[in-house]
Design an enzyme around this catalytic site. Structure first.
Site, PDB file in Angstrom:
ATOM      1  CG  ASP A  33      -2.079   0.922   1.471  1.00 41.54           C
ATOM      2  OD1 ASP A  33      -2.077   1.939   0.709  1.00 41.54           O
ATOM      3  OD2 ASP A  33      -3.039   0.473   1.373  1.00 41.54           O
ATOM      4  NE  ARG A  44     -13.919   2.944   4.195  1.00 41.47           N
ATOM      5  CZ  ARG A  44     -13.800   4.078   3.983  1.00 41.47           C
ATOM      6  NH1 ARG A  44     -14.611   5.119   5.003  1.00 41.47           N
ATOM      7  NH2 ARG A  44     -12.915   5.050   3.580  1.00 41.47           N
ATOM      8  CB  CYS A 159     -13.955   3.722  -2.024  1.00 42.86           C
ATOM      9  SG  CYS A 159     -14.717   2.019  -2.580  1.00 42.86           S
ATOM     10  CB  CYS A 216     -11.116 -12.717 -21.990  1.00 43.49           C
ATOM     11  SG  CYS A 216     -10.612 -11.822 -20.812  1.00 43.49           S
ATOM     12  CB  CYS A 219      -7.804 -14.282 -19.658  1.00 36.41           C
ATOM     13  SG  CYS A 219      -9.705 -14.714 -19.926  1.00 36.41           S
TER      14      CYS A 219
HETATM   15 ZN    ZN Z   1     -11.060 -12.834 -19.341  1.00 34.15          ZN
END
Ligand code: ZN
Length: 220
Positions: A33, A44, A159, A216, A219
């Site tokens: 982080d 939180r 957020c 996709c 992938c």
């Molecule tokens: Zn995928």
């Protein structure tokens, strides 16, 4: 021997997840982080207290978890995971748990997990809703199988912009830890090819069956 679990983002999702992973007896954790603890995080993010404000979250979280679990090895990485650093930081783990905020970071973690062949627990929460899915590279649906076309960044508020309900991120973070523990012990996680959605209004979970997308962009 376990190669350990990486938690990226040790905030509302990642802090409860890291605490649960440590309590469950994980032997090695990497906490990543770039942020410091802020007053607004305290309601939180259970690993931090008022005395930690201004200190790097990864360092504080690692200290707390080491103190509580002396057998646990924890590495703190105070860095923003970006396209240049993600593979180096995240290589060599049994699973990566996504505790980040914002679509760009989540897409990058999806690409990184696929490149490394490392399972990823994708978790996200916004407002009253959270979602969760485990991604087994080239075996189960990835994040881009869900979003072949990426929504505009402004359609997907973070957020920080939209706010989030503490108990929702907590529930998602703990459920994400449960997925990562399954992967770490060599079992298929319950949420591979299943997107779980938690509502903070009804306190109910629902799941959507997923399938890899034949076109996709990540992938296929
Ligand atoms: Zn995928």
């Amino acid at each position: 021997m376990s190669r350990g679990l990486a938690v990226v983002g040790v905030g509302g999702l990642g802090a409860p997840a890291a605490a649960a992973l440590a309590a469950a007896g994980t032997s090695r954790l990497t906490l990543v982080d770039h942020d410091v603890v802020e007053d607004s995080n305290l309601p939180r993010q259970p690993l931090y207290g008022t005395g930690d404000v201004g200190r790097p979250k990864a360092v504080v979280a690692a200290e707390r978890l080491r103190r509580a679990h002396p057998g646990l090895s924890v590495d703190a990485v105070v860095a923003r995971v970006d396209a240049g650093s993600a593979r180096d930081v995240l290589a060599g783990h049994d699973a990566i748990l996504d505790g980040t905020d914002g679509l760009d970071a989540k897409v990058l973690l999806n690409e990184t997990a696929l490149a490394l062949g490392t399972p990823l627990v994708h978790a996200g929460a916004i407002g009253f809703e959270g979602q969760l899915v485990s991604i087994l590279p080239r075996e189960s649906a990835c994040l881009r199988c869900l979003f072949v076309e990426l929504p505009d960044a402004d359609e997907m508020p973070t957020c920080q912009q939209a706010g989030v309900l503490g108990p929702v991120v907590g529930a998602i973070g703990l459920a994400a830890a449960r997925e990562a523990l399954a992967i770490g012990s060599g079992r298929r996680p319950p949420l591979a090819d299943r997107l779980a959605i938690f509502s903070g209004r009804t306190l109910g979970w629902r799941t959507i069956e997923l399938r890899r997308h034949p076109r996709c962009p990540a992938c296929a």
